[in-house]
Motif scaffolding. Sequence first.
Motif, PDB file in Angstrom:
ATOM      1  N   ILE A 141      -3.473  11.910   7.402  1.00  0.00           N
ATOM      2  CA  ILE A 141      -2.083  11.474   8.035  1.00  0.00           C
ATOM      3  C   ILE A 141      -1.846  12.860   8.918  1.00  0.00           C
ATOM      4  CG2 ILE A 141       0.193  11.074   7.846  1.00  0.00           C
ATOM      5  CD1 ILE A 141      -0.375   9.712   5.238  1.00  0.00           C
ATOM      6  N   LYS A 142      -2.029  12.547  10.246  1.00  0.00           N
ATOM      7  CA  LYS A 142      -1.974  13.678  11.320  1.00  0.00           C
ATOM      8  C   LYS A 142      -2.828  14.824  10.852  1.00  0.00           C
ATOM      9  CE  LYS A 142       2.695  12.188  12.795  1.00  0.00           C
ATOM     10  NZ  LYS A 142       4.395  12.342  12.884  1.00  0.00           N
ATOM     11  N   ASN A 143      -2.238  15.919  10.741  1.00  0.00           N
ATOM     12  CA  ASN A 143      -2.965  17.156  10.311  1.00  0.00           C
ATOM     13  C   ASN A 143      -2.915  17.435   8.734  1.00  0.00           C
ATOM     14  OD1 ASN A 143      -3.471  18.048  13.008  1.00  0.00           O
ATOM     15  ND2 ASN A 143      -1.705  18.869  13.198  1.00  0.00           N
ATOM     16  N   ILE A 144      -2.620  16.558   8.085  1.00  0.00           N
ATOM     17  CA  ILE A 144      -2.618  16.864   6.456  1.00  0.00           C
ATOM     18  C   ILE A 144      -3.318  15.802   5.787  1.00  0.00           C
ATOM     19  CG2 ILE A 144      -0.468  15.796   6.144  1.00  0.00           C
ATOM     20  CD1 ILE A 144      -0.072  18.035   4.047  1.00  0.00           C
ATOM     21  N   GLN A 145      -4.029  15.891   4.562  1.00  0.00           N
ATOM     22  CA  GLN A 145      -4.595  15.189   3.745  1.00  0.00           C
ATOM     23  C   GLN A 145      -3.976  14.683   2.539  1.00  0.00           C
ATOM     24  OE1 GLN A 145      -7.920  13.570   4.439  1.00  0.00           O
ATOM     25  NE2 GLN A 145      -7.756  14.750   6.278  1.00  0.00           N
ATOM     26  N   VAL A 146      -3.308  13.595   2.617  1.00  0.00           N
ATOM     27  CA  VAL A 146      -2.294  13.274   1.483  1.00  0.00           C
ATOM     28  C   VAL A 146      -2.760  12.536   0.269  1.00  0.00           C
ATOM     29  CG1 VAL A 146       0.075  12.001   1.249  1.00  0.00           C
ATOM     30  CG2 VAL A 146      -0.612  13.164   3.217  1.00  0.00           C
ATOM     31  N   LYS A 147      -2.336  13.036  -0.796  1.00  0.00           N
ATOM     32  CA  LYS A 147      -2.562  12.427  -2.120  1.00  0.00           C
ATOM     33  C   LYS A 147      -1.809  11.212  -2.757  1.00  0.00           C
ATOM     34  CE  LYS A 147      -4.147  14.938  -5.571  1.00  0.00           C
ATOM     35  NZ  LYS A 147      -4.248  15.952  -6.649  1.00  0.00           N
ATOM     36  N   ILE A 148      -2.209  10.063  -2.873  1.00  0.00           N
ATOM     37  CA  ILE A 148      -1.243   8.957  -2.895  1.00  0.00           C
ATOM     38  C   ILE A 148      -2.160   8.305  -4.455  1.00  0.00           C
ATOM     39  CG2 ILE A 148      -0.549   6.513  -2.171  1.00  0.00           C
ATOM     40  CD1 ILE A 148      -0.820   7.356   0.652  1.00  0.00           C
ATOM     41  N   PHE A 149      -0.788   8.238  -5.288  1.00  0.00           N
ATOM     42  CA  PHE A 149      -1.370   7.897  -6.585  1.00  0.00           C
ATOM     43  C   PHE A 149      -1.523   6.080  -6.465  1.00  0.00           C
ATOM     44  CE2 PHE A 149       0.296  11.943  -7.887  1.00  0.00           C
ATOM     45  CZ  PHE A 149      -0.591  12.296  -8.601  1.00  0.00           C
ATOM     46  N   VAL A 150      -2.521   5.664  -7.104  1.00  0.00           N
ATOM     47  CA  VAL A 150      -2.762   4.142  -6.968  1.00  0.00           C
ATOM     48  C   VAL A 150      -1.615   3.345  -7.533  1.00  0.00           C
ATOM     49  CG1 VAL A 150      -4.243   2.465  -7.803  1.00  0.00           C
ATOM     50  CG2 VAL A 150      -5.314   4.486  -6.610  1.00  0.00           C
ATOM     51  N   ASN A 151      -1.133   3.850  -8.672  1.00  0.00           N
ATOM     52  CA  ASN A 151      -0.087   2.934  -9.490  1.00  0.00           C
ATOM     53  C   ASN A 151       1.236   3.242  -8.782  1.00  0.00           C
ATOM     54  OD1 ASN A 151       0.748   5.835 -10.156  1.00  0.00           O
ATOM     55  ND2 ASN A 151       0.840   5.610 -12.349  1.00  0.00           N
ATOM     56  N   GLU A 152       1.318   3.874  -7.822  1.00  0.00           N
ATOM     57  CA  GLU A 152       2.645   3.951  -6.945  1.00  0.00           C
ATOM     58  C   GLU A 152       2.461   3.049  -5.829  1.00  0.00           C
ATOM     59  OE1 GLU A 152       3.355   7.888  -6.262  1.00  0.00           O
ATOM     60  OE2 GLU A 152       4.106   8.493  -8.434  1.00  0.00           O
ATOM     61  N   ILE A 153       1.305   2.350  -5.524  1.00  0.00           N
ATOM     62  CA  ILE A 153       1.088   1.706  -4.485  1.00  0.00           C
ATOM     63  C   ILE A 153       1.767   0.258  -4.512  1.00  0.00           C
ATOM     64  CG2 ILE A 153      -0.495   0.626  -2.717  1.00  0.00           C
ATOM     65  CD1 ILE A 153      -2.342   2.892  -3.223  1.00  0.00           C
ATOM     66  N   ILE A 154       2.820  -0.054  -3.704  1.00  0.00           N
ATOM     67  CA  ILE A 154       3.433  -1.434  -3.831  1.00  0.00           C
ATOM     68  C   ILE A 154       2.491  -2.274  -3.059  1.00  0.00           C
ATOM     69  CG2 ILE A 154       5.450  -2.926  -3.301  1.00  0.00           C
ATOM     70  CD1 ILE A 154       7.075  -0.381  -3.536  1.00  0.00           C
ATOM     71  N   PHE A 155       2.214  -2.115  -1.706  1.00  0.00           N
ATOM     72  CA  PHE A 155       1.451  -3.117  -0.904  1.00  0.00           C
ATOM     73  C   PHE A 155       0.839  -2.344   0.065  1.00  0.00           C
ATOM     74  CE2 PHE A 155       5.343  -4.167   1.239  1.00  0.00           C
ATOM     75  CZ  PHE A 155       5.071  -4.254   2.754  1.00  0.00           C
ATOM     76  N   VAL A 156      -0.245  -2.962   0.816  1.00  0.00           N
ATOM     77  CA  VAL A 156      -0.865  -2.437   1.992  1.00  0.00           C
ATOM     78  C   VAL A 156      -0.826  -3.337   3.199  1.00  0.00           C
ATOM     79  CG1 VAL A 156      -2.848  -1.080   2.946  1.00  0.00           C
ATOM     80  CG2 VAL A 156      -2.103  -0.749   0.687  1.00  0.00           C
ATOM     81  N   GLU A 157      -0.589  -2.804   4.276  1.00  0.00           N
ATOM     82  CA  GLU A 157      -0.675  -3.641   5.577  1.00  0.00           C
ATOM     83  C   GLU A 157      -1.379  -3.080   6.766  1.00  0.00           C
ATOM     84  OE1 GLU A 157       2.854  -4.865   7.342  1.00  0.00           O
ATOM     85  OE2 GLU A 157       4.085  -3.017   6.629  1.00  0.00           O
ATOM     86  N   VAL A 158      -2.114  -4.031   7.477  1.00  0.00           N
ATOM     87  CA  VAL A 158      -2.897  -3.413   8.427  1.00  0.00           C
ATOM     88  C   VAL A 158      -2.762  -4.202   9.595  1.00  0.00           C
ATOM     89  CG1 VAL A 158      -5.308  -2.928   9.294  1.00  0.00           C
ATOM     90  CG2 VAL A 158      -4.820  -2.483   6.969  1.00  0.00           C
ATOM     91  N   PHE A 159      -2.533  -3.523  10.890  1.00  0.00           N
ATOM     92  CA  PHE A 159      -2.321  -4.259  12.045  1.00  0.00           C
ATOM     93  C   PHE A 159      -3.004  -3.440  13.225  1.00  0.00           C
ATOM     94  CE2 PHE A 159       1.992  -4.650   9.974  1.00  0.00           C
ATOM     95  CZ  PHE A 159       1.911  -6.001   9.908  1.00  0.00           C
ATOM     96  N   ILE A 160      -4.033  -4.342  13.452  1.00  0.00           N
ATOM     97  CA  ILE A 160      -5.114  -3.515  14.539  1.00  0.00           C
ATOM     98  C   ILE A 160      -5.856  -2.538  13.857  1.00  0.00           C
ATOM     99  CG2 ILE A 160      -5.713  -3.223  16.822  1.00  0.00           C
ATOM    100  CD1 ILE A 160      -2.899  -4.559  17.601  1.00  0.00           C
ATOM    101  N   ARG A 161      -5.370  -1.241  14.386  1.00  0.00           N
ATOM    102  CA  ARG A 161      -6.072   0.037  13.761  1.00  0.00           C
ATOM    103  C   ARG A 161      -5.164   0.850  13.195  1.00  0.00           C
ATOM    104  NH1 ARG A 161      -9.433   1.578  19.590  1.00  0.00           N
ATOM    105  NH2 ARG A 161     -10.701  -0.079  19.710  1.00  0.00           N
ATOM    106  N   ARG A 196      -5.607 -11.591   5.238  1.00  0.00           N
ATOM    107  CA  ARG A 196      -6.494 -10.931   5.893  1.00  0.00           C
ATOM    108  C   ARG A 196      -6.099  -9.294   6.298  1.00  0.00           C
ATOM    109  NH1 ARG A 196      -6.729 -14.257  11.473  1.00  0.00           N
ATOM    110  NH2 ARG A 196      -4.578 -13.860  12.148  1.00  0.00           N
ATOM    111  N   SER A 197      -4.785  -9.350   6.284  1.00  0.00           N
ATOM    112  CA  SER A 197      -4.168  -7.984   6.539  1.00  0.00           C
ATOM    113  C   SER A 197      -3.367  -7.237   5.711  1.00  0.00           C
ATOM    114  CB  SER A 197      -3.024  -8.449   7.776  1.00  0.00           C
ATOM    115  OG  SER A 197      -3.819  -8.906   8.913  1.00  0.00           O
ATOM    116  N   TYR A 198      -3.591  -7.895   4.340  1.00  0.00           N
ATOM    117  CA  TYR A 198      -2.596  -7.288   3.454  1.00  0.00           C
ATOM    118  C   TYR A 198      -3.346  -7.092   2.014  1.00  0.00           C
ATOM    119  CZ  TYR A 198       1.421  -8.412   6.117  1.00  0.00           C
ATOM    120  OH  TYR A 198       2.602  -8.382   6.910  1.00  0.00           O
ATOM    121  N   LEU A 199      -2.981  -5.942   1.322  1.00  0.00           N
ATOM    122  CA  LEU A 199      -3.246  -5.892  -0.169  1.00  0.00           C
ATOM    123  C   LEU A 199      -2.028  -5.775  -1.021  1.00  0.00           C
ATOM    124  CD1 LEU A 199      -5.906  -2.993   0.094  1.00  0.00           C
ATOM    125  CD2 LEU A 199      -6.567  -5.309  -0.181  1.00  0.00           C
TER     126      LEU A 199
END
Length: 251
Positions: A141-161, A196-199
Amino acid sequence: MYNILVLEDDRIQLKTLSEIIKQSGDMYQVYETTNATEAFKIAQQKMIDLFYVDINLKNESGLKFALEIRKIERYRLNWIIFVTIYKEYMLSAFKKVHCYDYILKPYNKENIQGITKLLLSDSREQVAAAEIGEKFIIVPIKNIQVKIFVNEIIFVEVFIRTSIIHTINGSFTIDYLSLKKLNSMINDKNILQCHRSYLVNIKYINKIEKTNNKTSYKIYFYNTDKTALLGNNYKKCIIGRFNNAVDGGDK
């Protein structure tokens, strides 16, 4: 007062990073050094809460320094953040040292101050407890690598890129990372593709209901007002898992 040690052999960058940290608040005591030998002396004389370590020192290895620090019992789990311009070093660092994160040069003031305040806040014990044994992904994310814990993910959405990872701690936007790639990185039985655009994370689903057109479905979650779409090709699997979770079948 929190003690922070900055090991950086470029004196200009050492001063820059130290000043950024000092500007975060008056509760931080920053110790500066350009070599590992002096860094060890400081770590022995003071109790260091957070280390910022240049992984690519000119005449020695910041990674080796961190490995030696980890051998000291009181520093077995203390925070270490690596500073580098070379991403290729970081896989080794995460595997061997159990570092919290790494930042890329040139420095981003907001990111450094934000991560310093997070790790040295009153909730640091809870963060440490979650850190041990929890599965996570690292995303750019920008100039930093961010650690995200999997059990804290609610959902993921993707639009184009653009991908957005919604978590219980906020949302993170990543460029040029596909849904397929994210799904492979996450690799968790509770996080499934629903469109197709969501987890979605089954554990955080509050309800699933039809939209006004009666042919499509919308997914609602705990911990956020945002919603996801449920595609017909995924409906049977998602609703089945959701019902099973409600009935207490999912662990």
